[in-house]
Design an enzyme around this catalytic site. Sequence first.
Site, PDB file in Angstrom:
ATOM      1  N   ASN A 198      36.778  31.841  50.589  1.00 27.89           N
ATOM      2  CA  ASN A 198      36.516  30.406  50.380  1.00 27.89           C
ATOM      3  C   ASN A 198      37.643  29.761  49.587  1.00 27.89           C
ATOM      4  O   ASN A 198      38.021  28.618  49.851  1.00 27.89           O
ATOM      5  CB  ASN A 198      35.161  30.198  49.693  1.00 27.89           C
ATOM      6  N   ARG A 226      36.389  38.533  31.728  1.00 24.34           N
ATOM      7  CA  ARG A 226      35.269  39.402  32.095  1.00 24.34           C
ATOM      8  C   ARG A 226      34.186  39.354  31.014  1.00 24.34           C
ATOM      9  O   ARG A 226      34.499  39.426  29.828  1.00 24.34           O
ATOM     10  CB  ARG A 226      35.763  40.847  32.270  1.00 24.34           C
ATOM     11  N   HIS A 282      26.792  28.245  48.583  1.00 27.15           N
ATOM     12  CA  HIS A 282      25.790  29.316  48.713  1.00 27.15           C
ATOM     13  C   HIS A 282      25.590  29.619  50.203  1.00 27.15           C
ATOM     14  O   HIS A 282      25.454  28.688  51.008  1.00 27.15           O
ATOM     15  CB  HIS A 282      24.467  28.885  48.069  1.00 27.15           C
ATOM     16  N   ALA A 338      30.532  27.797  58.902  1.00 29.24           N
ATOM     17  CA  ALA A 338      29.987  26.849  57.927  1.00 29.24           C
ATOM     18  C   ALA A 338      30.785  26.786  56.628  1.00 29.24           C
ATOM     19  O   ALA A 338      31.384  25.764  56.316  1.00 29.24           O
ATOM     20  CB  ALA A 338      28.518  27.193  57.635  1.00 29.24           C
TER      21      ALA A 338
HETATM   22  C1  GAR Z   1      30.495  33.763  50.122  1.00 28.45           C
HETATM   23  O1  GAR Z   1      29.698  34.039  51.248  1.00 28.45           O
HETATM   24  C2  GAR Z   1      29.785  32.814  49.178  1.00 28.45           C
HETATM   25  O2  GAR Z   1      29.037  31.836  49.838  1.00 28.45           O
HETATM   26  C3  GAR Z   1      28.878  33.768  48.445  1.00 28.45           C
HETATM   27  O3  GAR Z   1      29.659  34.920  48.252  1.00 28.45           O
HETATM   28  C4  GAR Z   1      30.665  35.022  49.272  1.00 28.45           C
HETATM   29  C5  GAR Z   1      32.030  35.103  48.623  1.00 28.45           C
HETATM   30  O4  GAR Z   1      33.042  35.333  49.555  1.00 28.45           O
HETATM   31  N1  GAR Z   1      28.418  33.183  47.219  1.00 28.45           N
HETATM   32  C6  GAR Z   1      27.203  33.435  46.711  1.00 28.45           C
HETATM   33  O5  GAR Z   1      26.415  34.208  47.207  1.00 28.45           O
HETATM   34  C7  GAR Z   1      26.881  32.672  45.422  1.00 28.45           C
HETATM   35  N2  GAR Z   1      25.474  32.704  45.174  1.00 28.45           N
HETATM   36  P1  GAR Z   1      34.572  34.969  49.256  1.00 28.45           P
HETATM   37  O6  GAR Z   1      34.939  35.645  47.930  1.00 28.45           O
HETATM   38  O7  GAR Z   1      35.309  35.619  50.391  1.00 28.45           O
HETATM   39  O8  GAR Z   1      34.695  33.497  49.212  1.00 28.45           O
END
Ligand code: GAR
Length: 198
Positions: free
Chosen positions: A14, A58, A111, A181
Amino acid sequence: MKNIGVLISGGGTNLQALIDKQGSVIKSGRIVCVCSNSASAYGLERAKKAGIPTKVIRKNADCGGDINEFSHRICGYMKEMNVDVIVLAGFMAIFGGELLNEYSGRIINIHPSLIPSFCGKGMYGLKVHEAALDYGVKVTGATVHLVNEIVDGGKILMQKAVYVKEGDTPETLQRRVMEEAEWIILPEAVEKFCAGEV
Ligand code: GAR
């Protein structure tokens, strides 16, 4: 032009979507720093490749497990970098206190489900898609929302639906939700927010 600070914990796809859409979709803000709560998050490499300053904070190793100290240090870094808007892009830690107060109404989260389904404490990453498949929903998706003191409970800014397919695993569903999405609505919502349209 708003200064955007991005918080990550892992792969950072993301974050990559935000970096790639700077200048095209995101015109009213620019990413000024990336902060991770894990030193091994691949997203840190993505930020470095894009020339964006990074920092690791951390909860256990740097803050003795103290959630208030954790919040205080992240808040300090965001202020030091003159951040106006914080984007949680796969940030898996819960924080409250100072960071939430100082940046109240200016923290955006993505999310991987259609809130209010499959969200709240303990619902993150692959677990969300496992829960969706266990329940047997035929449509899922992603939600961009503002962060408040309730986990996944803030005002919804944008949502996009994605079909579940026969034979999906949590991994295949996660990938489709990201591609169809998350990587689309997160940059769009960030732009709208920075432009003052939401
Ligand atoms: C994504 O799917 C994001 O929507 C989710 O973790 C993943 C991170 O992927 N976030 C949550 O579940 C927050 N509650 P990424 O590090 O490749 O962006």
